[in-house]
Design an enzyme around this catalytic site. Sequence first.
Site, short mmCIF file in Angstrom:
data_model
loop_
_atom_site.label_atom_id
_atom_site.label_comp_id
_atom_site.label_asym_id
_atom_site.label_seq_id
_atom_site.Cartn_x
_atom_site.Cartn_y
_atom_site.Cartn_z
N ASP A 101 10.70 5.94 8.05
CA ASP A 101 9.43 5.68 7.35
C ASP A 101 9.69 4.51 6.39
O ASP A 101 10.84 4.14 6.14
CB ASP A 101 9.00 6.93 6.56
N CYS A 157 5.73 7.39 10.29
CA CYS A 157 4.93 6.49 9.46
C CYS A 157 3.71 6.07 10.27
O CYS A 157 3.85 5.46 11.34
CB CYS A 157 5.78 5.26 9.11
N THR A 198 1.54 3.84 9.46
CA THR A 198 1.33 2.39 9.38
C THR A 198 2.21 1.66 10.40
O THR A 198 1.73 0.77 11.11
CB THR A 198 1.67 1.90 7.95
N CYS A 258 -1.35 9.51 5.99
CA CYS A 258 -0.13 8.82 5.54
C CYS A 258 0.87 9.91 5.17
O CYS A 258 0.51 10.88 4.49
CB CYS A 258 -0.43 7.95 4.33
N1 DGL Z 1 4.20 6.73 4.86
C1 DGL Z 1 3.58 5.66 5.53
C2 DGL Z 1 2.45 6.07 6.45
O1 DGL Z 1 2.44 7.16 6.95
C3 DGL Z 1 3.34 4.35 4.85
C4 DGL Z 1 3.21 4.26 3.38
C5 DGL Z 1 3.37 2.84 2.93
O2 DGL Z 1 4.50 2.37 2.94
O3 DGL Z 1 2.37 2.19 2.60
O4 DGL Z 1 1.59 5.28 6.74
#
Ligand code: DGL
Length: 293
Positions: free
Chosen positions: A14, A78, A80, A199
Amino acid sequence: MAQQRHERPIGVFDSGVGGLSVLRALRAELPHERFVYLADSAHAPYGERGDAYVAARTHAITRYLRERHHIKALVVACNTATAAAIHEVRGSHPDLPLVGLEPALKPALAATRTGHVGVIGTRGTLTSAKFARLLASLDGHVRFTVQPCDGLAHAIERSVAQPVDAKETETEALCERYIHAMGAFGTGPGQIDTLVLGCTHYVFVEPELRALVGPDVYFMETGEPVARQTRRLLEGAGLLNTSPPDGAMPIRLLTTGPVQMLTAAAQRWLELPAGCCASVSAPNLEVKLASSA
Ligand code: DGL
């Protein structure tokens, strides 16, 4: 004796400590597996960086975990990074079992009774083409209110290193701002009765979110379904480890940022000892964006 393929670790990564919420579910579902977790905290947050940057980090980390840790499968914990790069990573590593994350809109559709679902996530995830396609595929079934939460993942990341009694006022203020911007929560007609945590960091502010939306709202997160999907994938590939790992530490947590932050998160959220954690200078491949050349 050489390590057999099914005895190798599962890689999990992540942008920072958020993916530990997925690792927690993976550990519960797959107690006989080894894991190597990489928190890319030196480059977090990903959510406001843009696709090219996040895709470059994702490629670098995938290569690093394969070359240095000989992972047998990868969980991109993650949303993103999944939205920005999973498709390309699959193309470059066709032999690597790969699991990505996406906001749990389909389960939310099944859960909602009011027909109004809220979705919170990073700007990167919620403005991605992948998310637009997912939303379009469910169009017309229920109403979705989508709220990017700029700064929230970063605030959660920073809050880990603070003492618990320092009260996480920054995260509370951001949760309050974004939840209020979405409208009314509850089980009354037209109210949002289901909140998708899009997230992996947000799982760690569930108590703050719960205090704002009330006791009756369903929370949808992805840790458990992803852990079950990982099990299915390993079974299908004949890579499931069915006996307890012996010898070396079954869970290693690595970070590109300060190790104290990862140690605090690991102790607080996974009850893992500091000895599991280390900082790594690799993968230190510079991210070269075409626009910065
Ligand atoms: N934890 C991540 C997600 O699930 C990203 C958080 C980030 O770095 O902005 O999107």
